[in-house]
Write an enzyme that holds these catalytic residues in place. Sequence first.
Site, PDB file in Angstrom:
ATOM      1  N   GLU A   1      -6.328  -2.740  -8.671  1.00 49.51           N
ATOM      2  CA  GLU A   1      -6.852  -3.485  -7.526  1.00 49.51           C
ATOM      3  C   GLU A   1      -8.355  -3.736  -7.664  1.00 49.51           C
ATOM      4  O   GLU A   1      -9.121  -3.577  -6.721  1.00 49.51           O
ATOM      5  CB  GLU A   1      -6.569  -2.732  -6.221  1.00 49.51           C
ATOM      6  CG  GLU A   1      -5.080  -2.446  -6.080  1.00 49.51           C
ATOM      7  CD  GLU A   1      -4.616  -2.377  -4.641  1.00 49.51           C
ATOM      8  OE1 GLU A   1      -5.094  -3.187  -3.839  1.00 49.51           O
ATOM      9  OE2 GLU A   1      -3.777  -1.518  -4.340  1.00 49.51           O
TER      10      GLU A   1
ATOM     11  N   SER B   1       2.805   2.336  -2.401  1.00 45.31           N
ATOM     12  CA  SER B   1       4.069   2.225  -3.128  1.00 45.31           C
ATOM     13  C   SER B   1       4.042   2.993  -4.458  1.00 45.31           C
ATOM     14  O   SER B   1       5.074   3.143  -5.102  1.00 45.31           O
ATOM     15  CB  SER B   1       4.430   0.755  -3.364  1.00 45.31           C
ATOM     16  OG  SER B   1       3.363   0.103  -4.003  1.00 45.31           O
ATOM     17  N   GLY B   2       2.883   3.462  -4.850  1.00 40.02           N
ATOM     18  CA  GLY B   2       2.814   4.304  -6.048  1.00 40.02           C
ATOM     19  C   GLY B   2       2.142   3.657  -7.253  1.00 40.02           C
ATOM     20  O   GLY B   2       2.167   4.209  -8.348  1.00 40.02           O
ATOM     21  N   LYS B   3       1.489   2.514  -7.038  1.00 40.81           N
ATOM     22  CA  LYS B   3       0.877   1.795  -8.162  1.00 40.81           C
ATOM     23  C   LYS B   3      -0.256   2.603  -8.804  1.00 40.81           C
ATOM     24  O   LYS B   3      -0.290   2.770 -10.027  1.00 40.81           O
ATOM     25  CB  LYS B   3       0.323   0.432  -7.688  1.00 40.81           C
ATOM     26  CG  LYS B   3       1.328  -0.425  -6.943  1.00 40.81           C
ATOM     27  CD  LYS B   3       0.743  -1.750  -6.517  1.00 40.81           C
ATOM     28  CE  LYS B   3      -0.405  -1.671  -5.529  1.00 40.81           C
ATOM     29  NZ  LYS B   3      -0.043  -1.186  -4.195  1.00 40.81           N
ATOM     30  N   SER B   4      -1.182   3.107  -7.972  1.00 38.43           N
ATOM     31  CA  SER B   4      -2.307   3.865  -8.528  1.00 38.43           C
ATOM     32  C   SER B   4      -1.833   5.147  -9.183  1.00 38.43           C
ATOM     33  O   SER B   4      -2.370   5.562 -10.223  1.00 38.43           O
ATOM     34  CB  SER B   4      -3.310   4.218  -7.428  1.00 38.43           C
ATOM     35  OG  SER B   4      -3.845   3.051  -6.882  1.00 38.43           O
TER      36      SER B   4
ATOM     37  N   ASN C   1       0.817  -1.213   0.000  1.00 41.22           N
ATOM     38  CA  ASN C   1       0.000   0.000   0.000  1.00 41.22           C
ATOM     39  C   ASN C   1       0.850   1.261   0.000  1.00 41.22           C
ATOM     40  O   ASN C   1       1.789   1.362   0.777  1.00 41.22           O
ATOM     41  CB  ASN C   1      -0.868   0.024   1.265  1.00 41.22           C
ATOM     42  CG  ASN C   1      -2.281  -0.352   0.942  1.00 41.22           C
ATOM     43  OD1 ASN C   1      -2.722  -0.144  -0.193  1.00 41.22           O
ATOM     44  ND2 ASN C   1      -2.993  -0.909   1.906  1.00 41.22           N
TER      45      ASN C   1
HETATM   46  N1  LIG Z   1      -4.050  12.834  -4.284  1.00 43.74           N
HETATM   47  C1  LIG Z   1      -2.922  12.674  -3.557  1.00 43.74           C
HETATM   48  N2  LIG Z   1      -2.328  13.747  -2.986  1.00 43.74           N
HETATM   49  C2  LIG Z   1      -1.201  13.593  -2.271  1.00 43.74           C
HETATM   50  N3  LIG Z   1      -0.595  12.433  -2.058  1.00 43.74           N
HETATM   51  C3  LIG Z   1      -1.120  11.325  -2.598  1.00 43.74           C
HETATM   52  C4  LIG Z   1      -2.325  11.384  -3.365  1.00 43.74           C
HETATM   53  N4  LIG Z   1      -2.637  10.132  -3.779  1.00 43.74           N
HETATM   54  C5  LIG Z   1      -1.674   9.323  -3.284  1.00 43.74           C
HETATM   55  N5  LIG Z   1      -0.764  10.023  -2.576  1.00 43.74           N
HETATM   56  C6  LIG Z   1       0.437   9.479  -1.911  1.00 43.74           C
HETATM   57  O1  LIG Z   1       1.276   8.906  -2.894  1.00 43.74           O
HETATM   58  C7  LIG Z   1       1.805   7.671  -2.453  1.00 43.74           C
HETATM   59  C8  LIG Z   1       1.449   6.561  -3.420  1.00 43.74           C
HETATM   60  O2  LIG Z   1       0.050   6.359  -3.431  1.00 43.74           O
HETATM   61  P1  LIG Z   1      -0.691   5.357  -4.429  1.00 43.74           P
HETATM   62  O3  LIG Z   1      -0.175   5.576  -5.790  1.00 43.74           O
HETATM   63  O4  LIG Z   1      -2.149   5.500  -4.215  1.00 43.74           O
HETATM   64  O5  LIG Z   1      -0.181   3.949  -3.892  1.00 43.74           O
HETATM   65  P2  LIG Z   1      -0.773   2.480  -4.119  1.00 43.74           P
HETATM   66  O6  LIG Z   1      -1.798   2.545  -5.182  1.00 43.74           O
HETATM   67  O7  LIG Z   1       0.421   1.666  -4.506  1.00 43.74           O
HETATM   68  O8  LIG Z   1      -1.326   2.025  -2.817  1.00 43.74           O
HETATM   69  C9  LIG Z   1       1.263   7.439  -1.055  1.00 43.74           C
HETATM   70  O9  LIG Z   1       2.244   7.825  -0.132  1.00 43.74           O
HETATM   71  C10 LIG Z   1       0.075   8.349  -0.971  1.00 43.74           C
HETATM   72  O10 LIG Z   1      -0.102   8.809   0.328  1.00 43.74           O
HETATM   73 MG   LIG Z   2      -3.856   2.054  -5.080  1.00 44.14          MG
END
Ligand SMILES: Nc1ncnc2c1ncn2[C@@H]1O[C@H](COP(=O)(O)OP(=O)(O)O)[C@@H](O)[C@H]1O
Ligand SMILES: [Mg+2]
Lengths: 266, 273
Positions: B164, B42-45, B40
């Site tokens: 996911e 890690s930057g995937k989304s 969780n």
């Molecule tokens: N809209 C946003 N604004 C600021 N930080 C974000 C936002 N979305 C995600 N993050 C941060 O970016 C990092 C990667 O998030 P995310 O790509 O969602 O990870 P994953 O999908 O692998 O769980 C996390 O530390 C998250 O807190």
């Molecule tokens: Mg995600």
Amino acid sequence: MGNIMIGRFVPGKSVVHQLDPRTKIIGTFVFILLMLWANTWSTYLVAAIFVWFTILLTQQPLKMYIDGLKPIFWLLAFTIVLQIFFTGGTPVLLHFGFIKVTLPGVINALFVMFRFVLIILMSTIMTLTTPPTSIANALESLLKPLKSLKVPVAEMALMLSIALRFVPLLMDETQKIMNAQKSRGMSFSTGGPVKRAKAIVPLLIPLFVGALQRALDLANAMEVRGFKDAEHRTKYRILKYKKQDYQAFASLLLFSIIFFSVLYLI
Amino acid sequence: MENAIKINNLTYQYQNQTTLFQDFNLTIDPGQWVALVGHNGSGKSTLAKLIMGLLTPTQGGITVFNQVLSESTVNDVRSQIGMVFQNPDNQFVGATVADDVAFGLENNEIDTKLMPKMIAKTLEIVGMSEYQDREPHTLSGGQKQRVALASVLALQPKIIILDEATAMLDPEGRQAVMATLTQLKEQFGDALTLVTITHDMDEAALADRVVVINDGQLILDGTPAQVFSEADVLHHNGLGLPFSGEVVAHLNQKPQKYLNESELISWLSTSNK
Ligand SMILES: Nc1ncnc2c1ncn2[C@@H]1O[C@H](COP(=O)(O)OP(=O)(O)O)[C@@H](O)[C@H]1O
Ligand SMILES: [Mg+2]
């Protein structure tokens, strides 16, 4: 939460269900206008027969409609009391100090009640037999002329239909949060009005946060599926008046003629 | 050869946060099924949103089928990629299943007369034909995700990214979605590139290639067999092994390399003789 009847759609196959949503909106609108005109016993009788007949056509149990009236019970009672106490005239039926109950007051109150009940019943017929998104679709089509006045009709209709689509979801969520907080000892139904209002705050905050997250997700989902604006799109559901719609309009016309004949001739 | 997705020296940071991706590189070939895994946060989304043009890179470029992603090409690029998100409720736009599939067609200004056939066809692919007139709240999570998949398929994308998409589903729904994906891959072959983002290693094991990222860094990249042999690295990055790998970890006498479930079963039945 589950017993809110106003605005609930119940799927079915009746003639009324199959009418074009525009027909139902126009019909309800015309009916409401006529009810504002009604001021004699016979006009209310004619209107009641028309409503009764339409209710039968929907093939839904009468209980649904009675449930639909429940939420407005207090509003109705309040209006009736106001009418009874504040309409003057003679003869006076009862006298409590400075308050007089007069015969015109009672008649007026009864008329207001009939008007209210009939209008609510007619609107319930519409919402019960028409999916909310069809209502939004129909409004867009009916309000199309406003586009030339730069009113963003398509955007508004899309917003309305998406909002309506999320109502059941948000209701569910409210219930879940309430249960979660009740299990932590929160009570939503005891204490004075201030205490109860305060109990709502911890309910609203998670609800708003959740709704905001949903909105952001939905915006992404719409965008990746090629949504650019509400204007440059084709439509899957195209509204088209059919035979039964013309029959419905004919009945509406017939009803209006009888209504006015009764109003002015009897 | 042309790449389906080419990510070149990508740098990205969210406003007021530390840099998430720094000079990140990844290429995905047409027809590949790539599982993108990582714990969780890690930057995937973020990576998926960058590819879809929902976020704009701070530096570096993304190319989709030789088209460089920019403000002027974003609509073209999006028309080649379909994306399914995690929460089944937050991506259901239409009032019924058919209306939801129609939403994307309407946006692309497809002729109304052609829609019913296209909708019926895609719903059939995902096995949801009988549900055409159902409203979303009468469907299970797995069914909603299959409708989301149908909505994406209706637009005939060359690439599908699932972020996911099974994470919020029960085992049955998860199974149904994964089965649908496997069948899609068989049906479309090299015409369809799949990117499944997950932290379920059993799902990742279905792909041709597994890419592990952590804090925007590429950690491992290889076939499932190669990646799952690195149990320590995975563990260090907050990830486990598929079921078969976990079984092996508890055996006294271990096979030489990573085996998937069926390979492991035959290994167990021969080696213990
Ligand atoms: N809209 C946003 N604004 C600021 N930080 C974000 C936002 N979305 C995600 N993050 C941060 O970016 C990092 C990667 O998030 P995310 O790509 O969602 O990870 P994953 O999908 O692998 O769980 C996390 O530390 C998250 O807190
Ligand atoms: Mg995600």
